[in-house]
Write a protein that holds these residues in place. Structure first.
Motif, PDB file in Angstrom:
ATOM      1  N   TYR A   5       0.832  -1.199   0.000  1.00  0.00           N
ATOM      2  CA  TYR A   5       0.000   0.000   0.000  1.00  0.00           C
ATOM      3  C   TYR A   5       0.872   1.257   0.000  1.00  0.00           C
ATOM      4  O   TYR A   5       0.622   2.205  -0.750  1.00  0.00           O
ATOM      5  CB  TYR A   5      -0.927  -0.011   1.220  1.00  0.00           C
ATOM      6  N   SER A   6       1.906   1.263   0.831  1.00  0.00           N
ATOM      7  CA  SER A   6       2.781   2.434   0.923  1.00  0.00           C
ATOM      8  C   SER A   6       3.539   2.672  -0.375  1.00  0.00           C
ATOM      9  O   SER A   6       3.725   3.813  -0.801  1.00  0.00           O
ATOM     10  CB  SER A   6       3.759   2.260   2.078  1.00  0.00           C
ATOM     11  N   LEU A   9       1.264   4.254  -2.788  1.00  0.00           N
ATOM     12  CA  LEU A   9       1.097   5.679  -2.481  1.00  0.00           C
ATOM     13  C   LEU A   9       2.230   6.505  -3.087  1.00  0.00           C
ATOM     14  O   LEU A   9       2.020   7.615  -3.551  1.00  0.00           O
ATOM     15  CB  LEU A   9       1.083   5.902  -0.971  1.00  0.00           C
ATOM     16  N   ARG A  12       1.646   7.246  -6.843  1.00  0.00           N
ATOM     17  CA  ARG A  12       0.424   7.910  -7.267  1.00  0.00           C
ATOM     18  C   ARG A  12       0.688   9.340  -7.720  1.00  0.00           C
ATOM     19  O   ARG A  12       1.748   9.916  -7.456  1.00  0.00           O
ATOM     20  CB  ARG A  12      -0.608   7.885  -6.154  1.00  0.00           C
ATOM     21  N   PRO A  18      -5.274  13.254  -0.444  1.00  0.00           N
ATOM     22  CA  PRO A  18      -5.317  12.050   0.395  1.00  0.00           C
ATOM     23  C   PRO A  18      -6.726  11.564   0.740  1.00  0.00           C
ATOM     24  O   PRO A  18      -6.947  10.368   0.915  1.00  0.00           O
ATOM     25  CB  PRO A  18      -4.562  12.459   1.660  1.00  0.00           C
ATOM     26  N   ILE A  21      -7.808   9.237  -1.910  1.00  0.00           N
ATOM     27  CA  ILE A  21      -7.122   7.944  -1.768  1.00  0.00           C
ATOM     28  C   ILE A  21      -7.802   7.103  -0.691  1.00  0.00           C
ATOM     29  O   ILE A  21      -8.049   5.911  -0.889  1.00  0.00           O
ATOM     30  CB  ILE A  21      -5.631   8.153  -1.425  1.00  0.00           C
ATOM     31  N   THR A  25      -9.643   3.541  -1.088  1.00  0.00           N
ATOM     32  CA  THR A  25      -9.190   2.392  -0.296  1.00  0.00           C
ATOM     33  C   THR A  25     -10.367   1.726   0.408  1.00  0.00           C
ATOM     34  O   THR A  25     -10.506   0.505   0.386  1.00  0.00           O
ATOM     35  CB  THR A  25      -8.148   2.850   0.741  1.00  0.00           C
ATOM     36  N   TYR A  70      -5.820   6.486   8.147  1.00  0.00           N
ATOM     37  CA  TYR A  70      -5.381   6.357   6.757  1.00  0.00           C
ATOM     38  C   TYR A  70      -5.078   7.731   6.167  1.00  0.00           C
ATOM     39  O   TYR A  70      -4.085   7.916   5.457  1.00  0.00           O
ATOM     40  CB  TYR A  70      -6.456   5.668   5.906  1.00  0.00           C
ATOM     41  N   TRP A  73      -1.814   8.950   7.549  1.00  0.00           N
ATOM     42  CA  TRP A  73      -0.716   8.203   6.930  1.00  0.00           C
ATOM     43  C   TRP A  73      -0.431   8.734   5.524  1.00  0.00           C
ATOM     44  O   TRP A  73       0.718   8.987   5.160  1.00  0.00           O
ATOM     45  CB  TRP A  73      -1.048   6.709   6.867  1.00  0.00           C
ATOM     46  N   ASN A  74      -1.475   8.926   4.719  1.00  0.00           N
ATOM     47  CA  ASN A  74      -1.302   9.427   3.357  1.00  0.00           C
ATOM     48  C   ASN A  74      -0.700  10.826   3.355  1.00  0.00           C
ATOM     49  O   ASN A  74       0.153  11.147   2.523  1.00  0.00           O
ATOM     50  CB  ASN A  74      -2.631   9.429   2.618  1.00  0.00           C
ATOM     51  N   LYS A  75      -1.128  11.653   4.281  1.00  0.00           N
ATOM     52  CA  LYS A  75      -0.589  13.016   4.380  1.00  0.00           C
ATOM     53  C   LYS A  75       0.894  12.976   4.785  1.00  0.00           C
ATOM     54  O   LYS A  75       1.707  13.737   4.258  1.00  0.00           O
ATOM     55  CB  LYS A  75      -1.415  13.802   5.407  1.00  0.00           C
ATOM     56  N   ASP A  78       2.960  12.101   1.898  1.00  0.00           N
ATOM     57  CA  ASP A  78       3.117  13.292   1.059  1.00  0.00           C
ATOM     58  C   ASP A  78       4.204  14.217   1.590  1.00  0.00           C
ATOM     59  O   ASP A  78       4.986  14.775   0.835  1.00  0.00           O
ATOM     60  CB  ASP A  78       1.812  14.082   0.983  1.00  0.00           C
TER      61      ASP A  78
END
Length: 135
Positions: A5-6, A9, A12, A18, A21, A25, A70, A73-75, A78
């Motif tokens: 998953y990471s 990311l 992308r 995010p 995303i 997910t 989530y 994590w996505n932020k 980034d």
């Protein structure tokens, strides 16, 4: 799967927010759970009484412990990149230990303290690196 998953990311489009995303997910997570629910229909059968506390716990797990985490994590990916963010995931047991001490009143003994020290040492070494003194 978390590493996969990471890595996805990282590849992308940076213009995708995010939240989009996380929404994707969760959508694909529900979509892939549907065949299991068809095979095991009793999985959704409610056993016993459901009160407001149970509903609040499920809502907390779905919204805070999943969606918000989530998003964070996505932020973080980034902001600091997937490799650095992935090294900080090892702080989760330490945060859990400190939270259980603060909220539940659990005692932090010698073994837990040693584990916390090893976690902090590992995260520090992954950030700063390690050089042998004779090299």
């Amino acid at each position: 799967m978390w590493a996969f998953y990471s890595i996805l990311l990282k590849k992308r489009d940076p213009e995708v927010h995010p939240v989009v995303i996380v929404r994707g997910t969760f959508f694909y997570g529900v979509l892939t759970a549907i065949p299991a629910l068809i095979v095991y229909p009793d999985a959704l059968r409610i056993r016993g009484n459901i009160d407001a506390g149970v509903i609040a716990n499920i809502a907390f797990l779905g919204v805070i412990a999943s969606a918000v985490c989530y998003f964070i994590w996505n932020k973080a990916v980034d902001c600091i990149g997937v490799v650095k963010t992935s090294s900080y995931i090892y702080l989760i047991p330490l945060i859990g230990m400190l939270s259980s001490a603060a909220v539940l009143g659990e005692k932090i003994g010698l073994i837990l303290s040693a584990g916390a020290a090893l976690i902090l040492l590992g995260v520090y070494l992954s950030e700063k690196g390690f050089r042998l003194p004779w090299k």
